[in-house]
Motif scaffolding. Structure first.
Motif, PDB file in Angstrom:
ATOM      1  N   VAL A  98     -63.103  49.915 -47.312  1.00 33.29           N
ATOM      2  CA  VAL A  98     -62.723  50.347 -48.614  1.00 33.29           C
ATOM      3  C   VAL A  98     -61.855  50.687 -49.369  1.00 33.29           C
ATOM      4  O   VAL A  98     -61.720  51.887 -48.744  1.00 33.29           O
ATOM      5  N   THR A 149     -65.860  46.726 -41.909  1.00 32.15           N
ATOM      6  CA  THR A 149     -65.334  47.028 -43.596  1.00 32.15           C
ATOM      7  C   THR A 149     -64.655  48.107 -43.726  1.00 32.15           C
ATOM      8  O   THR A 149     -65.583  48.978 -43.577  1.00 32.15           O
ATOM      9  N   VAL A 188     -67.079  41.480 -58.754  1.00 33.08           N
ATOM     10  CA  VAL A 188     -68.128  41.827 -58.261  1.00 33.08           C
ATOM     11  C   VAL A 188     -68.719  42.637 -60.146  1.00 33.08           C
ATOM     12  O   VAL A 188     -67.882  42.955 -60.189  1.00 33.08           O
ATOM     13  N   VAL A 214     -61.064  45.745 -47.963  1.00 28.86           N
ATOM     14  CA  VAL A 214     -61.428  45.381 -49.323  1.00 28.86           C
ATOM     15  C   VAL A 214     -60.427  46.882 -50.607  1.00 28.86           C
ATOM     16  O   VAL A 214     -61.109  47.744 -50.445  1.00 28.86           O
ATOM     17  N   GLN A 248     -72.692  45.903 -53.639  1.00 31.13           N
ATOM     18  CA  GLN A 248     -72.113  45.080 -53.380  1.00 31.13           C
ATOM     19  C   GLN A 248     -71.093  43.742 -52.673  1.00 31.13           C
ATOM     20  O   GLN A 248     -71.186  42.732 -52.268  1.00 31.13           O
ATOM     21  N   VAL A 249     -70.546  45.098 -51.969  1.00 27.33           N
ATOM     22  CA  VAL A 249     -69.185  44.561 -50.978  1.00 27.33           C
ATOM     23  C   VAL A 249     -69.721  44.385 -49.908  1.00 27.33           C
ATOM     24  O   VAL A 249     -69.584  43.509 -48.918  1.00 27.33           O
ATOM     25  N   GLU A 273     -60.078  41.097 -50.862  1.00 26.05           N
ATOM     26  CA  GLU A 273     -60.522  40.993 -49.580  1.00 26.05           C
ATOM     27  C   GLU A 273     -59.898  40.122 -48.590  1.00 26.05           C
ATOM     28  O   GLU A 273     -59.500  38.871 -48.541  1.00 26.05           O
ATOM     29  N   TYR A 299     -60.928  42.518 -57.048  1.00 29.40           N
ATOM     30  CA  TYR A 299     -60.676  42.941 -56.354  1.00 29.40           C
ATOM     31  C   TYR A 299     -60.353  41.578 -55.040  1.00 29.40           C
ATOM     32  O   TYR A 299     -60.558  40.523 -55.326  1.00 29.40           O
TER      33      TYR A 299
END
Length: 203
Positions: free
Chosen positions: A22, A20, A3, A51, A83-84, A14, A12
Motif C-alpha cells: 500500500v 499487497t 471503498v 494499492v 478493507q483492501v 490496484e 484507489y
C-alpha cells in the motif's frame, strides 16, 4: 475503484497480483505521485499487488466530515487497509506526509506490517524545527525562466533543476494541487500531531 473508510469513499488504483503493498502519497498530492514514481520498479518484478489510495481531501477522495485530526486520518488509513488487505501482512510505503501516516501506523499496528518503506517522511516535532537551508545542487536559469506562474513553487522544493525533474512534477504532482480540497487541508494543518499509541482505536 473505491471503498468506504473514515466515512468517505476512498478512491484507489490496484495493479498486479501477489503480496499487497500500500502506497501513501504526500500533501497536497494524489495517488498519481506514487504510481508515477514506483510503478517502473515493478515492470520486471512480478508477485506484487500494488494499492494506491487517494488520501482524504486529495485526488478524488473527499475530505473527512467534521473536525479533521491526524488521529482520524490515521484511523481512516487503517480502515482502508483492512478493507483492501483483510488480515494479510502488508508492505506499507509512505512519501512525505504519507510517510508520517505510515510511521503512525507502524507504531500502532506494526504487527500488520511485513515491511515499511519511508521516502523523505514528514516528521512533526514539538518545539523549534531545525531544517537545513534549501540548496539547489544543479541550477538551470533558462528552465526556471520558462515556468508558468502556477509552477513557481517547484523552485522552492527542487534541488535538481532539470527537464526530467520538471516533467515529473508536471505529470505526477502539479495536477494534484488543483484537485486538492484546500479548505479541508487548511483545517487539518493546525492539528499537526497524532496522539499516543494508547489512544488508537482497537482493531
Amino acid at each position: 475503484m473505491e471503498v468506504m473508510a473514515g466515512g468517505v469513499p476512498i478512491g484507489y488504483d490496484e495493479v498486479g497480483e501477489g503480496r499487497t503493498a500500500v502506497f501513501l502519497h504526500g500533501m497536497p498530492s494524489s495517488r498519481a505521485q506514487m504510481m508515477h514514481f514506483y510503478e517502473p520498479f515493478f515492470a520486471d518484478r512480478p508477485g506484487w499487488r500494488r494499492v494506491y489510495p487517494d488520501l482524504p481531501g486529495m485526488g478524488v477522495t473527499p475530505g473527512l466530515d467534521g473536525e479533521p485530526t491526524q488521529d482520524r486520518m490515521l484511523d481512516t488509513v487503517a480502515e482502508f487497509i483492512d478493507q483492501v488487505a483483510g488480515d494479510e501482512p502488508i508492505l506499507l510505503v509512505g512519501a512525505s506526509y504519507g510517510g508520517y501516516l505510515a510511521l503512525g501506523y507502524s507504531v500502532r499496528w506494526g504487527e500488520r506490517l511485513a515491511g515499511l518503506m519511508l521516502s523523505e517522511p514528514m516528521v512533526r516535532v514539538r518545539g523549534k524545527r531545525q531544517v537545513p537551508e534549501h540548496t539547489v545542487l544543479h541550477e538551470d536559469p533558462e528552465l526556471v525562466a520558462g515556468l508558468a506562474e502556477d509552477e513557481a513553487f517547484w523552485t522552492q522544493v527542487a534541488v535538481i533543476q532539470s527537464k526530467k525533474a520538471l516533467d515529473d512534477f508536471r505529470i505526477a504532482i502539479k495536477p494534484a494541487f488543483a484537485a486538492a480540497d484546500q479548505e479541508f487541508l487548511a483545517r487539518l494543518a493546525p492539528n499537526a500531531e497524532y496522539t499516543s499509541p494508547s489512544s488508537a482505536t482497537p482493531r
